[in-house]
Design an enzyme around this catalytic site. Structure first.
Site, PDB file in Angstrom:
ATOM      1  N   LYS A 154       0.835  -1.190   0.000  1.00 12.84           N
ATOM      2  CA  LYS A 154       0.000   0.000   0.000  1.00 12.84           C
ATOM      3  C   LYS A 154       0.881   1.255   0.000  1.00 12.84           C
ATOM      4  CE  LYS A 154      -4.243  -1.673   0.225  1.00 12.84           C
ATOM      5  NZ  LYS A 154      -5.305  -1.357  -0.760  1.00 12.84           N
ATOM      6  N   LYS A 250     -13.622  -6.476  -8.538  1.00 14.26           N
ATOM      7  CA  LYS A 250     -14.069  -6.693  -7.165  1.00 14.26           C
ATOM      8  C   LYS A 250     -15.584  -6.847  -7.169  1.00 14.26           C
ATOM      9  CE  LYS A 250     -10.475  -4.017  -4.762  1.00 14.26           C
ATOM     10  NZ  LYS A 250     -10.224  -2.787  -3.962  1.00 14.26           N
TER      11      LYS A 250
END
Length: 331
Positions: A154, A250
């Site tokens: 991240k 997703k």
């Protein structure tokens, strides 16, 4: 009087504690709040789970309320196909769509992959997420996870070149993908992509805000760039061509497995690589996504690994190898 043509729909909001803290460019959280849709006819039960996302103006309460509004229609015979028009893409439709798939599988004693015309799913390698932090903290976290073959890093804050360099030094042999969560700008895009290329990163997710990603069209991309927040369902795919090399599918964005399967097929027909992504959630969210992940370049289905505990009969994770769901969980 309720028409008995369809099952009864019940909705629940659940809270699952995260092991430690999960941090991205938009903030940190210590728990995952999910909405579970359950269909039952008294004999068979089908479940689906979603994670409402504030980025898309969703909350567990608004999603649960929207689903509850459909309870009458479901009992009156609303079908999974009709659901695609009854709700827009998003978390609410995902929970109910996946519950329909599970319910159909349980009623017919037929696995979802057979109902969908897919080959049997097999085990696959999932990424494991390293939360955003200082270069030193992220390098230590990566080193602690060095036995895992694929790490998702991240980024999305000042000093990202130092972060990715420190992580690469800590895990010289590990495959790395990066998720900037819309945290870069047109001004630092080139520098950050060069730093990722120097670190041998495989893929960079959503470097720029979804409403400001046009610079991707006119810049050299030394690392393949994957759309996440810029990609939702099939309707969003044409606008990605020329800016992105891949798309993160997703189910909480597509609105369920039904649209995700169609989106995956269309993305491949357009020459886009695909990855299967997830929110921080239980194995009930990951189970249908496993079917999408069978045909992707990268699978990022580590949500349960980030929780302090998972559901009974959850997916089996052998290190970073995740195995398909058992019928007791879903499908």
């Amino acid at each position: 009087m309720v028409n008995p043509a369809g099952p009864q729909l019940t909705i629940g909001i659940e809270t699952w504690p995260i092991a430690g803290q999960f941090t991205i460019s938009r903030g940190a959280k210590t728990q995952a709040r999910v909405v579970v849709a359950e269909l039952s006819d008294g004999r068979f039960r089908g479940r689906g789970e979603c994670v409402p996302y504030a980025r898309y103006r969703e909350s567990p309460e608004t999603v649960a309320a929207r689903l509850q509004e459909l309870a009458g229609a479901v009992a009156a015979g609303l079908t999974r196909d009709a659901l695609q028009q009854a709700l827009p893409p998003g978390a609410a439709r995902n929970a109910l769509d996946c519950a329909f798939w599970d319910f159909e599988a349980k009623q017919s004693a037929t696995p979802v992959h057979v109902l969908a015309g897919l080959p049997p799913p097999g085990p696959l390698t999932t990424a494991f997420t390293i939360s955003l932090g200082t270069p030193q903290a992220m390098a230590e976290a990566a080193r602690a996870a060095s036995a895992r073959p694929l790490l998702k890093v991240k980024l999305g804050a000042e000093g990202d070149p130092e972060r990715i360099a420190a992580i690469r030094a800590a895990v010289p042999a590990t495959e790395l993908i990066v998720d900037a969560n819309e945290g870069w700008t047109a001004d630092n895009l080139a520098e950050n992509l060069r730093a990722c290329a120097a670190a041998g990163v495989t893929l960079v997710e959503q470097p720029l805000p979804a409403d400001a990603d046009e610079p991707l069209r006119n810049i050299a991309r030394p690392v393949p760039v994957c759309a996440d927040e810029s990609a939702h369902d099939r309707a969003s795919l044409p606008a990605l061509i020329g800016k992105y090399d891949a798309v993160n599918i997703k189910l909480d964005k597509t609105g369920g497995l039904t649209e995700a399967l169609a989106m995956s097929a269309e993305a491949h027909s357009l020459g886009l690589m695909t990855m299967a992504g997830c929110m921080v959630a239980t194995s009930l969210s990951m189970a249908p996504a496993m079917l999408i992940a069978q045909d992707t370049r990268v699978a990022d289905l580590d949500g349960p690994l980030l929780l302090a505990r998972d559901r009974p009969d959850g997916l089996v994770y052998d290190g970073s190898i995740v195995h398909p769901a058992k019928p007791q969980l879903w499908g």
